[in-house]
Motif scaffolding. Structure first.
Motif, PDB file in Angstrom:
ATOM      1  N   LEU A  61       0.840  -1.196   0.000  1.00  0.00           N
ATOM      2  CA  LEU A  61       0.000   0.000   0.000  1.00  0.00           C
ATOM      3  C   LEU A  61       0.875   1.247   0.000  1.00  0.00           C
ATOM      4  O   LEU A  61       1.911   1.291   0.663  1.00  0.00           O
ATOM      5  CB  LEU A  61      -0.901   0.028   1.240  1.00  0.00           C
ATOM      6  N   THR A  62       0.434   2.277  -0.712  1.00  0.00           N
ATOM      7  CA  THR A  62       1.161   3.551  -0.711  1.00  0.00           C
ATOM      8  C   THR A  62       0.759   4.346   0.524  1.00  0.00           C
ATOM      9  O   THR A  62      -0.251   4.036   1.181  1.00  0.00           O
ATOM     10  CB  THR A  62       0.816   4.371  -1.967  1.00  0.00           C
ATOM     11  N   ASN A  63       1.505   5.401   0.829  1.00  0.00           N
ATOM     12  CA  ASN A  63       1.175   6.260   1.968  1.00  0.00           C
ATOM     13  C   ASN A  63      -0.198   6.902   1.788  1.00  0.00           C
ATOM     14  O   ASN A  63      -0.943   7.079   2.748  1.00  0.00           O
ATOM     15  CB  ASN A  63       2.241   7.332   2.159  1.00  0.00           C
ATOM     16  N   GLU A  64      -0.534   7.252   0.549  1.00  0.00           N
ATOM     17  CA  GLU A  64      -1.839   7.853   0.279  1.00  0.00           C
ATOM     18  C   GLU A  64      -2.962   6.854   0.557  1.00  0.00           C
ATOM     19  O   GLU A  64      -4.003   7.203   1.106  1.00  0.00           O
ATOM     20  CB  GLU A  64      -1.922   8.345  -1.177  1.00  0.00           C
ATOM     21  N   GLU A  65      -2.762   5.614   0.174  1.00  0.00           N
ATOM     22  CA  GLU A  65      -3.777   4.584   0.429  1.00  0.00           C
ATOM     23  C   GLU A  65      -3.937   4.333   1.926  1.00  0.00           C
ATOM     24  O   GLU A  65      -5.054   4.166   2.420  1.00  0.00           O
ATOM     25  CB  GLU A  65      -3.410   3.291  -0.298  1.00  0.00           C
ATOM     26  N   VAL A  66      -2.846   4.338   2.652  1.00  0.00           N
ATOM     27  CA  VAL A  66      -2.911   4.158   4.111  1.00  0.00           C
ATOM     28  C   VAL A  66      -3.655   5.322   4.738  1.00  0.00           C
ATOM     29  O   VAL A  66      -4.479   5.140   5.642  1.00  0.00           O
ATOM     30  CB  VAL A  66      -1.494   4.011   4.712  1.00  0.00           C
ATOM     31  N   ALA A  67      -3.415   6.552   4.257  1.00  0.00           N
ATOM     32  CA  ALA A  67      -4.116   7.727   4.775  1.00  0.00           C
ATOM     33  C   ALA A  67      -5.617   7.598   4.554  1.00  0.00           C
ATOM     34  O   ALA A  67      -6.417   7.967   5.426  1.00  0.00           O
ATOM     35  CB  ALA A  67      -3.575   8.993   4.121  1.00  0.00           C
ATOM     36  N   LEU A  68      -6.024   7.070   3.397  1.00  0.00           N
ATOM     37  CA  LEU A  68      -7.449   6.865   3.128  1.00  0.00           C
ATOM     38  C   LEU A  68      -8.064   5.874   4.111  1.00  0.00           C
ATOM     39  O   LEU A  68      -9.202   6.043   4.557  1.00  0.00           O
ATOM     40  CB  LEU A  68      -7.657   6.365   1.692  1.00  0.00           C
ATOM     41  N   ILE A  69      -7.323   4.852   4.444  1.00  0.00           N
ATOM     42  CA  ILE A  69      -7.812   3.842   5.394  1.00  0.00           C
ATOM     43  C   ILE A  69      -8.049   4.466   6.766  1.00  0.00           C
ATOM     44  O   ILE A  69      -9.012   4.140   7.457  1.00  0.00           O
ATOM     45  CB  ILE A  69      -6.818   2.659   5.495  1.00  0.00           C
ATOM     46  N   HIS A  70      -7.194   5.407   7.157  1.00  0.00           N
ATOM     47  CA  HIS A  70      -7.293   6.011   8.490  1.00  0.00           C
ATOM     48  C   HIS A  70      -8.392   7.063   8.595  1.00  0.00           C
ATOM     49  O   HIS A  70      -8.733   7.481   9.694  1.00  0.00           O
ATOM     50  CB  HIS A  70      -5.950   6.615   8.902  1.00  0.00           C
TER      51      HIS A  70
END
Length: 83
Positions: A61-70
């Motif tokens: 996962l990219t950092n942007e995808e992780v941010a979306l999850i949070h």
């Protein structure tokens, strides 16, 4: 709290339990409780968050995808119709 009766316990097992309890500084009953608890406790159980983090690393996962999850959904809860 539940009670358990153990019948036909061999004398040598009872003696070993008493000795083991004494070594751990507790009663025979407390020693049996500790042994039973240890015997039925799941071994190597992962928590859900740890498992999800492993999956995220595996699929890179990219950092942007992780941010979306949070991000949390801040909308008001909706009633669920179960009928």
């Amino acid at each position: 709290m539940a009670m358990l009766t153990i019948r036909n316990l061999p004398d040598e097992v009872h003696r070993a339990l008493r000795m083991r309890a004494a070594q751990h500084g507790r009663s025979t009953e407390a020693e049996v409780r500790a042994l039973l608890e240890e015997a039925v406790k799941p071994q190597g159980r992962l928590k859900l968050g740890s498992r999800l983090a492993d999956i995220g690393r595996k699929i890179k996962l990219t950092n942007e995808e992780v941010a979306l999850i949070h991000q949390r959904d801040k909308s008001a809860p909706r009633l669920v119709d179960l009928e």
